[in-house]
Design a protein around this motif. Structure first.
Motif, PDB file in Angstrom:
ATOM      1  N   TYR A   1       0.902   6.837   0.217  1.00 18.94           N
ATOM      2  CA  TYR A   1       1.602   8.039   0.680  1.00 18.94           C
ATOM      3  C   TYR A   1       2.930   8.273  -0.037  1.00 18.94           C
ATOM      4  O   TYR A   1       3.770   9.037   0.441  1.00 18.94           O
ATOM      5  CB  TYR A   1       1.797   7.976   2.199  1.00 18.94           C
ATOM      6  CG  TYR A   1       0.474   7.953   2.921  1.00 18.94           C
ATOM      7  CD1 TYR A   1      -0.344   9.073   2.908  1.00 18.94           C
ATOM      8  CD2 TYR A   1       0.009   6.808   3.554  1.00 18.94           C
ATOM      9  CE1 TYR A   1      -1.586   9.061   3.519  1.00 18.94           C
ATOM     10  CE2 TYR A   1      -1.236   6.786   4.170  1.00 18.94           C
ATOM     11  CZ  TYR A   1      -2.026   7.908   4.149  1.00 18.94           C
ATOM     12  OH  TYR A   1      -3.263   7.901   4.739  1.00 18.94           O
TER      13      TYR A   1
ATOM     14  N   SER B   1      -3.310   5.557  -4.762  1.00 16.35           N
ATOM     15  CA  SER B   1      -4.578   6.275  -4.764  1.00 16.35           C
ATOM     16  C   SER B   1      -4.365   7.729  -5.145  1.00 16.35           C
ATOM     17  O   SER B   1      -3.292   8.294  -4.888  1.00 16.35           O
ATOM     18  CB  SER B   1      -5.177   6.191  -3.360  1.00 16.35           C
ATOM     19  OG  SER B   1      -6.326   6.986  -3.271  1.00 16.35           O
TER      20      SER B   1
ATOM     21  N   ASP C   1       0.868  -1.181   0.000  1.00 18.06           N
ATOM     22  CA  ASP C   1       0.000   0.000   0.000  1.00 18.06           C
ATOM     23  C   ASP C   1       0.904   1.229   0.000  1.00 18.06           C
ATOM     24  O   ASP C   1       1.584   1.535   0.973  1.00 18.06           O
ATOM     25  CB  ASP C   1      -0.902  -0.029   1.239  1.00 18.06           C
ATOM     26  CG  ASP C   1      -1.897   1.120   1.258  1.00 18.06           C
ATOM     27  OD1 ASP C   1      -1.666   2.123   0.561  1.00 18.06           O
ATOM     28  OD2 ASP C   1      -2.906   1.014   1.983  1.00 18.06           O
TER      29      ASP C   1
ATOM     30  N   SER D   1      -6.238   9.820  -3.695  1.00 18.47           N
ATOM     31  CA  SER D   1      -6.836  10.473  -2.524  1.00 18.47           C
ATOM     32  C   SER D   1      -5.933  11.501  -1.886  1.00 18.47           C
ATOM     33  O   SER D   1      -6.320  12.649  -1.683  1.00 18.47           O
ATOM     34  CB  SER D   1      -7.196   9.423  -1.467  1.00 18.47           C
ATOM     35  OG  SER D   1      -8.393   8.795  -1.796  1.00 18.47           O
ATOM     36  N   LYS D   2      -4.712  11.079  -1.524  1.00 14.97           N
ATOM     37  CA  LYS D   2      -3.840  11.983  -0.797  1.00 14.97           C
ATOM     38  C   LYS D   2      -2.950  12.750  -1.764  1.00 14.97           C
ATOM     39  O   LYS D   2      -2.572  13.878  -1.534  1.00 14.97           O
ATOM     40  CB  LYS D   2      -2.982  11.201   0.210  1.00 14.97           C
ATOM     41  CG  LYS D   2      -3.773  10.212   1.072  1.00 14.97           C
ATOM     42  CD  LYS D   2      -4.775  10.875   1.998  1.00 14.97           C
ATOM     43  CE  LYS D   2      -5.834   9.921   2.499  1.00 14.97           C
ATOM     44  NZ  LYS D   2      -5.644   9.366   3.797  1.00 14.97           N
TER      45      LYS D   2
HETATM   46  N1  PLP Z   1      -4.414   3.075   2.536  1.00 12.42           N
HETATM   47  C1  PLP Z   1      -3.942   3.767   3.572  1.00 12.42           C
HETATM   48  C2  PLP Z   1      -2.667   3.352   4.207  1.00 12.42           C
HETATM   49  C3  PLP Z   1      -4.631   4.875   4.069  1.00 12.42           C
HETATM   50  O1  PLP Z   1      -4.145   5.549   5.113  1.00 12.42           O
HETATM   51  C4  PLP Z   1      -5.840   5.261   3.441  1.00 12.42           C
HETATM   52  C5  PLP Z   1      -6.612   6.402   3.935  1.00 12.42           C
HETATM   53  O2  PLP Z   1      -6.345   7.042   4.917  1.00 12.42           O
HETATM   54  C6  PLP Z   1      -6.290   4.514   2.375  1.00 12.42           C
HETATM   55  C7  PLP Z   1      -5.567   3.428   1.939  1.00 12.42           C
HETATM   56  C8  PLP Z   1      -7.561   4.861   1.708  1.00 12.42           C
HETATM   57  O3  PLP Z   1      -7.357   5.210   0.374  1.00 12.42           O
HETATM   58  P1  PLP Z   1      -8.587   5.552  -0.563  1.00 12.42           P
HETATM   59  O4  PLP Z   1      -9.072   6.923  -0.206  1.00 12.42           O
HETATM   60  O5  PLP Z   1      -8.044   5.471  -1.939  1.00 12.42           O
HETATM   61  O6  PLP Z   1      -9.645   4.515  -0.308  1.00 12.42           O
END
Ligand code: PLP
Length: 389
Positions: A203, A231, A200, A233-234
């Motif tokens: 980040y 992702s 994963d 997302s961040k």
């Molecule tokens: N993986 C980790 C380590 C995270 O900290 C987070 C969200 O905080 C996610 C995945 C979630 O990602 P997504 O928004 O793409 O579902």
């Protein structure tokens, strides 16, 4: 006779982020005129980059002029090609090895369907809770690998073999990023035990240390043993938009995983919406990258502000350099939940107690640095007062 899934009984009673969200809401209701600082859930706090918003709006307008129904379940080729152009091409991948989804959470929680039901899973602890919860509810055998403060919270491969390992790098919650050497150890171990590493990497955009690879595939041999999850997302502020992807190499030592992934997506999803994928594409453009990297810089600066305040107080902490999280040791004789409650009640700072990330998280609280520099400055002052109490 229908029966509910008994494995839910093995999960912690509360999901830590929901619990802390409730406490925060309660505090807001009790003290409506005071500024509560949210260093709890790791959600973005800056508005969407303008170039991304425009691209999403344009795509929606385009859909008012021409019909665009279901898209490809694996994601539009334009976005998979752009990801190859941005980074994965240099690492030797092709667009067919990229599978888009609505979030890494979804990917992490559902990829179990690709693996045998007897799969033995290893999860370094403390851990992002989704890996553990999702493994447990599907009835898989789950083992936690405690990581220790004395080893800087770096997960080290065990002597024995497991089938599947979740590695979060840079780590949520500890903020620690494994460098080349440690990741090489994992790749060697996975090859030896014919394991698959689920890395994963959401980040990765926070990595600045030269000894930390941005992708597991910078490690030789990783294409045989690793699936990477990323992702928007961040990286591009997509937590409220939803778009992510998994890289599933054709060269895995279980080559059928790649074709299973296609088959899986075909019944699992009807894809991510067209405007959102256009927005994700815009984030990879020159302007999109410029805007989103300024946001990441802001969060990194907030982390630096908090770190220097903790340094001044002589506090012990980890992370905050290659990651938006700081893993802060709580005072002696106090539990992580108690310290988190004290920070909320006395200093109006929301944090996440380490115990919410598994037993090995006890003794620490997690600070999210997805905050503006102004909030980081105020939080630093309040932390200084809290430490002096
Ligand atoms: N993986 C980790 C380590 C995270 O900290 C987070 C969200 O905080 C996610 C995945 C979630 O990602 P997504 O928004 O793409 O579902």
């Amino acid at each position: 006779m229908a029966r509910s899934n008994p494995h839910f009984g093995k999960l912690p009673k509360n999901y830590i982020f929901s619990l802390m969200g409730e406490k925060q809401a309660q505090m807001r209701a009790n003290r409506p005129n005071e500024e509560i600082l949210n260093l709890g859930v790791g959600d973005i706090s800056l508005p969407l980059a303008p170039s991304i918003a425009l691209a999403i709006g344009d795509a929606a307008l385009e859909m008012s002029r021409m019909v665009r129904g279901y898209g490809p379940e694996v994601g539009y080729l334009f976005l998979r090609e752009a990801l190859i152009g941005a980074e994965y091409g240099q690492l030797g991948f092709s667009p067919e090895e990229i599978f888009l989804s609505d979030g890494t959470n979804t990917d992490a929680a559902t990829l179990h369907e690709l693996f045998d039901e007897k799969t033995k899973i290893l999860i370094p602890s403390p851990t992002y809770p989704v890996y553990f919860d999702s493994s447990v509810v599907v009835g898989k055998e789950v083992h936690l690998l405690p990581t220790r403060q004395e080893e800087g919270f770096i997960p080290r491969p065990p002597k024995e073999g497991y089938d599947l390992v979740f590695l979060c790098n840079p780590s949520n919650p500890t903020g620690i990023a494994m460098g080349f050497t440690h990741l090489e150890e994992w790749v060697t171990w996975a090859k030896k035990h014919k394991a698959i590493l689920i890395v994963d990497n959401v980040y990765s955009c926070f990595i600045s240390s030269p000894n930390v690879p941005r992708s597991i595939y910078e490690i030789s041999g990783a294409r045989e043993v690793a699936i990477e999850m990323r992702s928007f997302s961040k990286q591009a502020g997509f937590t409220g938009l939803r778009c992510a992807y998994m890289v599933v190499p054709k060269s895995l030592h279980l080559p059928e995983l790649h074709s299973l992934c296609h088959r899986w997506k075909s019944f699992k999803t009807n894809g991510v919406s067209y405007p959102i994928q256009k927005g994700a594409l815009a984030s990879l453009s020159g302007e999109g990258k410029r805007e989103t990297s300024l946001q990441i810089e802001t969060y990194k600066r907030s982390a630096a502000i908090l770190r220097s305040s903790l340094d001044e107080q002589g506090e012990t902490y980890y992370g905050g350099t290659d990651s938006p999280y700081i893993w802060w040791k709580v005072p002696a004789g106090v539990s992580s939940q108690q310290w988190s409650d004290t920070l909320l009640n006395e200093s109006l700072i929301v944090t996440i107690p380490g115990s919410g990330f598994g037993p090995s998280g006890e003794g620490f609280v997690r600070l999210s640095c997805f905050i503006s520099n102004r909030i980081a400055e105020i939080a630093s002052e309040r932390i200084e007062t809290a430490c002096a109490l």
